[in-house]
Design an enzyme around this catalytic site. Structure first.
Site, PDB file in Angstrom:
ATOM      1  N   SER A  24       0.831  -1.198   0.000  1.00 19.85           N
ATOM      2  CA  SER A  24       0.000   0.000   0.000  1.00 19.85           C
ATOM      3  C   SER A  24       0.872   1.258   0.000  1.00 19.85           C
ATOM      4  O   SER A  24       0.444   2.302  -0.461  1.00 19.85           O
ATOM      5  CB  SER A  24      -0.913  -0.005   1.232  1.00 19.85           C
ATOM      6  OG  SER A  24      -0.121  -0.018   2.396  1.00 19.85           O
ATOM      7  N   TYR A  55      -4.232   0.999   3.788  1.00 20.34           N
ATOM      8  CA  TYR A  55      -5.284   0.055   3.415  1.00 20.34           C
ATOM      9  C   TYR A  55      -5.930  -0.560   4.663  1.00 20.34           C
ATOM     10  O   TYR A  55      -7.044  -1.066   4.594  1.00 20.34           O
ATOM     11  CB  TYR A  55      -4.682  -1.116   2.623  1.00 20.34           C
ATOM     12  CG  TYR A  55      -4.405  -0.880   1.158  1.00 20.34           C
ATOM     13  CD1 TYR A  55      -4.408   0.390   0.595  1.00 20.34           C
ATOM     14  CD2 TYR A  55      -4.139  -1.961   0.330  1.00 20.34           C
ATOM     15  CE1 TYR A  55      -4.133   0.558  -0.758  1.00 20.34           C
ATOM     16  CE2 TYR A  55      -3.878  -1.798  -1.025  1.00 20.34           C
ATOM     17  CZ  TYR A  55      -3.869  -0.534  -1.561  1.00 20.34           C
ATOM     18  OH  TYR A  55      -3.604  -0.380  -2.901  1.00 20.34           O
ATOM     19  N   GLY A  56      -5.172  -0.569   5.759  1.00 21.91           N
ATOM     20  CA  GLY A  56      -5.467  -1.396   6.929  1.00 21.91           C
ATOM     21  C   GLY A  56      -6.894  -1.398   7.441  1.00 21.91           C
ATOM     22  O   GLY A  56      -7.391  -2.427   7.871  1.00 21.91           O
ATOM     23  N   CYS A  86       2.708  -7.046   1.572  1.00 25.41           N
ATOM     24  CA  CYS A  86       1.749  -6.334   2.412  1.00 25.41           C
ATOM     25  C   CYS A  86       0.860  -7.397   3.057  1.00 25.41           C
ATOM     26  O   CYS A  86       0.259  -8.214   2.346  1.00 25.41           O
ATOM     27  CB  CYS A  86       0.923  -5.407   1.513  1.00 25.41           C
ATOM     28  SG  CYS A  86      -0.449  -4.589   2.344  1.00 25.41           S
ATOM     29  N   ASN A  87       0.824  -7.407   4.371  1.00 21.54           N
ATOM     30  CA  ASN A  87       0.020  -8.428   5.066  1.00 21.54           C
ATOM     31  C   ASN A  87      -1.465  -8.217   4.827  1.00 21.54           C
ATOM     32  O   ASN A  87      -2.229  -9.173   4.696  1.00 21.54           O
ATOM     33  CB  ASN A  87       0.304  -8.379   6.563  1.00 21.54           C
ATOM     34  CG  ASN A  87       1.703  -8.849   6.883  1.00 21.54           C
ATOM     35  OD1 ASN A  87       1.924 -10.028   7.106  1.00 21.54           O
ATOM     36  ND2 ASN A  87       2.668  -7.937   6.877  1.00 21.54           N
ATOM     37  N   THR A  88      -1.882  -6.955   4.803  1.00 26.86           N
ATOM     38  CA  THR A  88      -3.303  -6.660   4.638  1.00 26.86           C
ATOM     39  C   THR A  88      -3.785  -7.171   3.281  1.00 26.86           C
ATOM     40  O   THR A  88      -4.826  -7.823   3.183  1.00 26.86           O
ATOM     41  CB  THR A  88      -3.531  -5.133   4.751  1.00 26.86           C
ATOM     42  OG1 THR A  88      -2.887  -4.674   5.943  1.00 26.86           O
ATOM     43  CG2 THR A  88      -4.992  -4.795   4.812  1.00 26.86           C
ATOM     44  N   CYS A 205       2.903  -6.641   9.859  1.00 26.33           N
ATOM     45  CA  CYS A 205       2.644  -5.539   8.923  1.00 26.33           C
ATOM     46  C   CYS A 205       4.005  -5.060   8.459  1.00 26.33           C
ATOM     47  O   CYS A 205       4.906  -4.846   9.288  1.00 26.33           O
ATOM     48  CB  CYS A 205       1.889  -4.411   9.614  1.00 26.33           C
ATOM     49  SG  CYS A 205       1.748  -2.927   8.585  1.00 26.33           S
ATOM     50  N   THR A 206       4.166  -4.904   7.154  1.00 25.55           N
ATOM     51  CA  THR A 206       5.505  -4.599   6.631  1.00 25.55           C
ATOM     52  C   THR A 206       5.990  -3.196   7.001  1.00 25.55           C
ATOM     53  O   THR A 206       7.180  -2.900   6.864  1.00 25.55           O
ATOM     54  CB  THR A 206       5.531  -4.770   5.102  1.00 25.55           C
ATOM     55  OG1 THR A 206       4.489  -3.975   4.518  1.00 25.55           O
ATOM     56  CG2 THR A 206       5.300  -6.215   4.722  1.00 25.55           C
ATOM     57  N   HIS A 207       5.078  -2.356   7.473  1.00 19.22           N
ATOM     58  CA  HIS A 207       5.506  -1.030   7.929  1.00 19.22           C
ATOM     59  C   HIS A 207       6.169  -1.077   9.317  1.00 19.22           C
ATOM     60  O   HIS A 207       6.918  -0.177   9.679  1.00 19.22           O
ATOM     61  CB  HIS A 207       4.306  -0.084   8.047  1.00 19.22           C
ATOM     62  CG  HIS A 207       3.796   0.451   6.745  1.00 19.22           C
ATOM     63  ND1 HIS A 207       3.199  -0.333   5.791  1.00 19.22           N
ATOM     64  CD2 HIS A 207       3.779   1.726   6.254  1.00 19.22           C
ATOM     65  CE1 HIS A 207       2.830   0.426   4.757  1.00 19.22           C
ATOM     66  NE2 HIS A 207       3.176   1.680   5.018  1.00 19.22           N
TER      67      HIS A 207
HETATM   68  N1  DGL Z   1       2.078  -2.625   5.055  1.00 21.05           N
HETATM   69  C1  DGL Z   1       0.801  -3.221   5.025  1.00 21.05           C
HETATM   70  C2  DGL Z   1       0.749  -4.516   5.773  1.00 21.05           C
HETATM   71  O1  DGL Z   1       1.722  -5.233   5.808  1.00 21.05           O
HETATM   72  C3  DGL Z   1      -0.418  -2.409   5.354  1.00 21.05           C
HETATM   73  C4  DGL Z   1      -0.343  -0.996   5.626  1.00 21.05           C
HETATM   74  C5  DGL Z   1      -1.662  -0.283   5.414  1.00 21.05           C
HETATM   75  O2  DGL Z   1      -2.482  -0.232   6.332  1.00 21.05           O
HETATM   76  O3  DGL Z   1      -1.822   0.228   4.336  1.00 21.05           O
HETATM   77  O4  DGL Z   1      -0.275  -4.886   6.309  1.00 21.05           O
END
Ligand code: DGL
Length: 288
Positions: A24, A55-56, A86-88, A205-207
């Site tokens: 995202s 996106y979360g 991205c996990n989401t 979450c990759t962030h």
């Molecule tokens: N980096 C994304 C993940 O791994 C999501 C971040 C978002 O909320 O956009 O879930």
């Protein structure tokens, strides 16, 4: 050949192209860095949908549609293999894209997620068999980690904590601000209250690796933190080893290009906080 959505695909052999990575926003760069470190020889194309991140907290339908658009854009740019970094998106869109879209649009191409490879390593790491997951609302509500971990290790208790403020802190360049401490401390306390026996935490979450220092600061010392990047890189390497036909259509020129749906200048500036190289970024539109 044309399909119902107007996209076309060819049944010709695939033309070689870069490995695509999608997130995202900036979070997937934490995965890309680890992949590049392990496999510098490949070409990569990274796409961040920064204009629509986070996106979360979005609904299933919206996350699926945005992710589908991003995957098709990476296919159109020549990628044959796309990683949802991205996990989401992995939690909400991967299965439908693999089962419904790929057979219609690009039957020879592949899309992989990052939840399953992360779940695979937990069994060796937890002693108490109690594992905590930090993730976005979408990832936690989907219960994807619980399901994937329990498929492999039915004895492990999995408790999730949604951290809806963490991604906006990263996307807005506030990962190291004093304000971040408040939310991080609050979510850590909440998770540990739900299950005090947790000995292993997955940053789902990759962030979140960008908040690592602050998370470490507030977590009791005996808890170990699992950051996904290195495991995803290893799992991709294994995948390419097991699929020589896919490996053969991934180009190996050692280059990386970046696409964003927001301002390229902003992407260059913000990504420099966690990439140790100067990058060139191109703008792309996905909402069509
Ligand atoms: N980096 C994304 C993940 O791994 C999501 C971040 C978002 O909320 O956009 O879930």
């Amino acid at each position: 050949m044309a399909n119902h959505s107007g996209h076309t695909f060819s049944e010709q052999p695939l033309a070689p192209g870069p490995i695509g990575l999608f997130d995202s926003g900036y979070g997937g760069l934490t995965i890309l860095s680890e992949i590049k470190q392990l496999m510098p020889q490949y070409d990569y194309l990274y796409l961040g949908d920064n204009s629509r991140a986070p996106y979360g907290s979005r609904s299933f339908d919206v996350i699926y549609e945005f992710t589908r658009q991003a995957v098709f854009a990476l296919f159109e740019k020549g990628c044959n293999l796309v990683i949802l970094a991205c996990n989401t998106a992995s939690a909400k869109a991967l299965r439908t894209i693999q089962q419904v879209d790929l057979p219609k649009i690009a039957p020879q191409k592949r899309v992989l997620g990052i939840i399953r490879p992360t779940a695979e390593i937990v069994g060796d790491l937890t002693q108490t068999r109690h594992v905590g997951i930090f993730g976005t609302l979408g990832t936690i509500q989907s219960e994807s980690y619980l399901l994937e971990i329990n498929k492999l290790f039915p004895d492990i208790q999995v408790v999730g904590e949604a951290c809806p403020m963490w991604v906006p802190l990263v996307e807005n360049g506030k990962a190291n601000s004093d304000g971040a401490d408040f939310f991080i401390q609050e979510n850590i306390e909440s998770l540990l209250q739900k299950d005090p026996e947790i000995d292993t935490i997955i940053l789902g979450c990759t962030h979140y690796p960008l908040l690592y220092n602050k998370i470490r600061k507030y977590l009791p010392e005996h808890l170990q933190i699992i950051s996904q990047g290195a495991y995803i890189a290893k799992s991709l390497q294994d995948y390419l080893g097991r699929h020589p036909e896919m490996d053969a259509v991934c180009t190996k020129g050692g280059g990386t290009n970046y696409l964003t749906t927001e301002s390229p200048e902003r992407f260059e500036e913000t990504s420099s906080l966690f990439l140790n190289e100067r990058i060139k970024v191109e703008k792309i539109a996905l909402d069509r």
